[in-house]
Write a protein that holds these residues in place. Sequence first.
Motif, PDB file in Angstrom:
ATOM      1  N   CYS A   1      41.742  40.063  49.949  1.00  0.00           N
ATOM      2  CA  CYS A   1      41.935  40.321  48.442  1.00  0.00           C
ATOM      3  C   CYS A   1      42.408  41.593  47.710  1.00  0.00           C
ATOM      4  CB  CYS A   1      40.672  41.368  48.873  1.00  0.00           C
ATOM      5  SG  CYS A   1      38.641  40.679  49.585  1.00  0.00           S
ATOM      6  N   ILE A   2      43.087  41.965  48.384  1.00  0.00           N
ATOM      7  CA  ILE A   2      44.523  42.661  47.798  1.00  0.00           C
ATOM      8  C   ILE A   2      45.332  42.442  46.960  1.00  0.00           C
ATOM      9  CG2 ILE A   2      46.143  44.582  47.858  1.00  0.00           C
ATOM     10  CD1 ILE A   2      43.725  45.480  48.077  1.00  0.00           C
ATOM     11  N   GLU A   3      45.502  40.843  47.096  1.00  0.00           N
ATOM     12  CA  GLU A   3      46.238  39.759  46.423  1.00  0.00           C
ATOM     13  C   GLU A   3      46.260  39.589  46.042  1.00  0.00           C
ATOM     14  OE1 GLU A   3      48.026  37.030  49.841  1.00  0.00           O
ATOM     15  OE2 GLU A   3      49.361  38.518  51.255  1.00  0.00           O
ATOM     16  N   LEU A   4      44.430  38.600  46.016  1.00  0.00           N
ATOM     17  CA  LEU A   4      43.962  38.144  44.717  1.00  0.00           C
ATOM     18  C   LEU A   4      43.822  39.097  43.623  1.00  0.00           C
ATOM     19  CD1 LEU A   4      41.128  36.577  46.119  1.00  0.00           C
ATOM     20  CD2 LEU A   4      42.789  35.391  45.514  1.00  0.00           C
ATOM     21  N   TYR A   5      43.496  40.632  43.739  1.00  0.00           N
ATOM     22  CA  TYR A   5      43.812  41.711  42.911  1.00  0.00           C
ATOM     23  C   TYR A   5      45.138  41.908  42.053  1.00  0.00           C
ATOM     24  CZ  TYR A   5      42.627  45.778  39.779  1.00  0.00           C
ATOM     25  OH  TYR A   5      43.201  46.860  39.058  1.00  0.00           O
ATOM     26  N   VAL A   6      45.850  41.851  42.595  1.00  0.00           N
ATOM     27  CA  VAL A   6      47.118  42.305  42.297  1.00  0.00           C
ATOM     28  C   VAL A   6      47.652  41.183  41.656  1.00  0.00           C
ATOM     29  CG1 VAL A   6      49.993  42.417  43.178  1.00  0.00           C
ATOM     30  CG2 VAL A   6      48.241  43.740  43.962  1.00  0.00           C
ATOM     31  N   ASN A   7      47.867  39.860  41.890  1.00  0.00           N
ATOM     32  CA  ASN A   7      47.816  38.945  41.063  1.00  0.00           C
ATOM     33  C   ASN A   7      47.357  38.430  39.998  1.00  0.00           C
ATOM     34  OD1 ASN A   7      50.428  37.724  42.336  1.00  0.00           O
ATOM     35  ND2 ASN A   7      49.437  37.755  44.405  1.00  0.00           N
ATOM     36  N   GLN A   8      45.453  39.517  39.430  1.00  0.00           N
ATOM     37  CA  GLN A   8      44.563  39.536  38.379  1.00  0.00           C
ATOM     38  C   GLN A   8      43.681  38.136  38.521  1.00  0.00           C
ATOM     39  OE1 GLN A   8      46.208  40.305  34.690  1.00  0.00           O
ATOM     40  NE2 GLN A   8      48.688  40.070  35.489  1.00  0.00           N
ATOM     41  N   ARG A   9      43.710  37.542  39.929  1.00  0.00           N
ATOM     42  CA  ARG A   9      42.969  36.767  40.122  1.00  0.00           C
ATOM     43  C   ARG A   9      41.747  37.189  40.419  1.00  0.00           C
ATOM     44  NH1 ARG A   9      46.508  33.014  45.362  1.00  0.00           N
ATOM     45  NH2 ARG A   9      44.834  32.182  45.338  1.00  0.00           N
ATOM     46  N   ILE A  10      40.457  37.820  39.604  1.00  0.00           N
ATOM     47  CA  ILE A  10      39.946  38.121  39.535  1.00  0.00           C
ATOM     48  C   ILE A  10      38.159  38.031  39.825  1.00  0.00           C
ATOM     49  CG2 ILE A  10      38.696  40.302  38.490  1.00  0.00           C
ATOM     50  CD1 ILE A  10      41.421  41.037  39.205  1.00  0.00           C
ATOM     51  N   SER A  11      38.303  35.967  39.371  1.00  0.00           N
ATOM     52  CA  SER A  11      37.330  35.446  39.281  1.00  0.00           C
ATOM     53  C   SER A  11      37.274  35.168  40.905  1.00  0.00           C
ATOM     54  CB  SER A  11      37.609  34.131  38.796  1.00  0.00           C
ATOM     55  OG  SER A  11      36.996  34.803  37.340  1.00  0.00           O
ATOM     56  N   GLU A  12      38.159  34.342  41.664  1.00  0.00           N
ATOM     57  CA  GLU A  12      38.124  34.442  42.638  1.00  0.00           C
ATOM     58  C   GLU A  12      38.135  35.422  43.456  1.00  0.00           C
ATOM     59  OE1 GLU A  12      42.180  31.971  43.945  1.00  0.00           O
ATOM     60  OE2 GLU A  12      42.794  31.865  42.250  1.00  0.00           O
ATOM     61  N   LEU A  13      38.544  36.475  43.228  1.00  0.00           N
ATOM     62  CA  LEU A  13      38.562  37.704  44.540  1.00  0.00           C
ATOM     63  C   LEU A  13      36.904  38.181  44.448  1.00  0.00           C
ATOM     64  CD1 LEU A  13      38.632  40.368  45.765  1.00  0.00           C
ATOM     65  CD2 LEU A  13      39.676  41.537  43.652  1.00  0.00           C
ATOM     66  N   GLY A  14      36.026  38.049  42.746  1.00  0.00           N
ATOM     67  CA  GLY A  14      34.252  38.196  42.714  1.00  0.00           C
ATOM     68  C   GLY A  14      33.769  37.206  43.843  1.00  0.00           C
ATOM     69  N   SER A  15      33.840  35.779  43.626  1.00  0.00           N
ATOM     70  CA  SER A  15      33.364  34.786  44.197  1.00  0.00           C
ATOM     71  C   SER A  15      33.472  35.167  45.416  1.00  0.00           C
ATOM     72  CB  SER A  15      34.530  33.569  43.635  1.00  0.00           C
ATOM     73  OG  SER A  15      33.498  31.885  44.857  1.00  0.00           O
ATOM     74  N   LEU A  16      34.771  35.449  46.173  1.00  0.00           N
ATOM     75  CA  LEU A  16      34.909  36.117  47.753  1.00  0.00           C
ATOM     76  C   LEU A  16      34.298  36.727  48.052  1.00  0.00           C
ATOM     77  CD1 LEU A  16      36.285  35.361  50.389  1.00  0.00           C
ATOM     78  CD2 LEU A  16      38.480  37.156  49.654  1.00  0.00           C
ATOM     79  N   LEU A  17      34.361  37.657  47.444  1.00  0.00           N
ATOM     80  CA  LEU A  17      33.467  39.551  47.446  1.00  0.00           C
ATOM     81  C   LEU A  17      31.713  38.965  47.553  1.00  0.00           C
ATOM     82  CD1 LEU A  17      35.556  41.625  46.010  1.00  0.00           C
ATOM     83  CD2 LEU A  17      35.299  41.764  48.217  1.00  0.00           C
ATOM     84  N   GLY A  18      31.372  37.882  46.775  1.00  0.00           N
ATOM     85  CA  GLY A  18      29.774  37.441  46.229  1.00  0.00           C
ATOM     86  C   GLY A  18      29.485  36.404  48.009  1.00  0.00           C
ATOM     87  N   SER A  19      30.177  36.003  48.310  1.00  0.00           N
ATOM     88  CA  SER A  19      30.348  34.875  49.261  1.00  0.00           C
ATOM     89  C   SER A  19      30.138  35.623  51.015  1.00  0.00           C
ATOM     90  CB  SER A  19      30.977  33.860  49.598  1.00  0.00           C
ATOM     91  OG  SER A  19      32.085  34.413  50.166  1.00  0.00           O
ATOM     92  N   LEU A  20      30.622  36.950  50.536  1.00  0.00           N
ATOM     93  CA  LEU A  20      30.967  37.947  51.752  1.00  0.00           C
ATOM     94  C   LEU A  20      29.430  38.837  51.833  1.00  0.00           C
ATOM     95  CD1 LEU A  20      34.868  38.765  52.171  1.00  0.00           C
ATOM     96  CD2 LEU A  20      33.181  36.537  53.542  1.00  0.00           C
ATOM     97  N   PHE A  21      29.348  40.075  50.768  1.00  0.00           N
ATOM     98  CA  PHE A  21      28.530  40.417  50.298  1.00  0.00           C
ATOM     99  C   PHE A  21      27.071  40.041  50.522  1.00  0.00           C
ATOM    100  CE2 PHE A  21      26.723  44.056  47.424  1.00  0.00           C
ATOM    101  CZ  PHE A  21      26.986  44.901  48.820  1.00  0.00           C
ATOM    102  N   LEU A  22      26.745  39.161  49.787  1.00  0.00           N
ATOM    103  CA  LEU A  22      26.048  38.833  48.578  1.00  0.00           C
ATOM    104  C   LEU A  22      24.581  38.641  49.741  1.00  0.00           C
ATOM    105  CD1 LEU A  22      26.124  38.382  44.869  1.00  0.00           C
ATOM    106  CD2 LEU A  22      25.817  40.150  45.936  1.00  0.00           C
ATOM    107  N   PRO A  23      25.059  37.340  50.085  1.00  0.00           N
ATOM    108  CA  PRO A  23      23.740  37.126  51.533  1.00  0.00           C
ATOM    109  C   PRO A  23      22.415  37.983  52.081  1.00  0.00           C
ATOM    110  CG  PRO A  23      26.090  35.652  51.125  1.00  0.00           C
ATOM    111  CD  PRO A  23      26.397  36.902  50.477  1.00  0.00           C
TER     112      PRO A  23
END
Length: 449
Positions: free
Chosen positions: A139-161
């Motif tokens: 998650c930190i690597e995705l943010y630092v590299n500005q891959r925000i969409s991928e980070l949002g998708s990952l967090l959504g799959s982990l957190f939202l269900p």
Amino acid sequence: MVPILQLILIIITRIQYLFCITSLPLVMSQPEVAEHPVTHPAPFQLTVAGFGEKKDWETYHTYLPINPEPKFALAHQRFKLDISGFGHRAEQGALQAVWVGLMVKDTEGLMETEYLILIDVPTQEPTASAPQNPIVQHCIELYVNQRISELGSLLGSLFLPPVLEEMGPRPDNLESLLARSHLCYRLQPGADDDAVTFEPWATPILRGEIDWTSEILGDILQKVPVFAHSDIESFREIKRRKIYEVVINGKTLIFKFPHVTETLAREVNILRKMADREPGVRVPKVAGIIGVNTSQPGILMTLVPSGRDLSVVLESDPDISRAERQKWYDQVSEMVRILHRNGCVWGDVKDANILIDENRDAWLIDFEGSRTPDWVDEDLKGTEAGDLQGLKKLHEVLQLEAEEGIGLQMLRKLCSSFLNMCAFLMNSVLRFLDHIPGICLGILVLPFG
């Protein structure tokens, strides 16, 4: 003699307001904290706040426009998901924590909830005995590299269900709606190395707390009406988690959600001062404070009749006459001059903070004291010079300079230079006159030295 020169200098200064003269460059400075919605092209390629070289981080927050269609598919077809914003907190150049906002809309219950997910950056280097959680690291690597969409998708799959299963219907009162519409969670490493948990977190990420025990708010509460959320008879959302239209005792008012103690006090005090000293100035009037000692307080203000912000008006009607655009600019400039005359500063000068009423007259709103990049520079925030810089930008947005013609633009520049020179000379003369008594005394004493 001196009073006459001072009067001339005041006249020159007032003329400068009409020309909106300022030698300050309209260059966007790197913000310490972006305080208002900022749009970015996709993919993100930010260079501010540490993103460029991935070091020397500075605290940064930004909101994104929410698209009508969701970016990410969810197993629950009734829900739509998009990224509402992202940002990070830093201290002494080091990244401390990052966050991503997940906006979830329940299409059946018509409830929108923004989940802010906070991820702490590990402070210690991983070792063989204490490895770093791979999900947190990713998650930190995705943010630092500005891959925000991928980070949002990952967090959504982990957190939202599991969260979506518990989403209830839309509350029918504003206090509950505000409480439900913005929730904070903290991502924590789980018991297993490749697992994480999400814990509710009460500390606000993007706003501070209101200190109702402060002296400045205590003084305000003695002078304005105070209401409870139960006094609201009905409400309508205008700007999510910011502006609502409410009905109290049969009267329609505006509910504004404040950020911190200082901004709440600043706006209330400026509006009350204008109501007392300049009742003809077109700014809202304070109608009261609501929700004291609750987590969802607000300022109540009078409603601007049929008010639409200038940015929307300009976008919806590109054929507005130059005469009307000039009228709005003149009205705003005059109101800014009156504010300054009374020791007040507008602050967040921009077209979105100008309302056009049913009579096509301009009103000023938002006196919290923040600023918008590309309108007011960071070092001019909260100053009269910052207001003048914002007026110059407004002149450009209204496309008044482009239609003046080369001759009129040259005349404006000549008048600007002449007035600046006159102001400089007057100030020089006044400073010289201040020293005349000392010079005369020196001349008289010199022969006896």
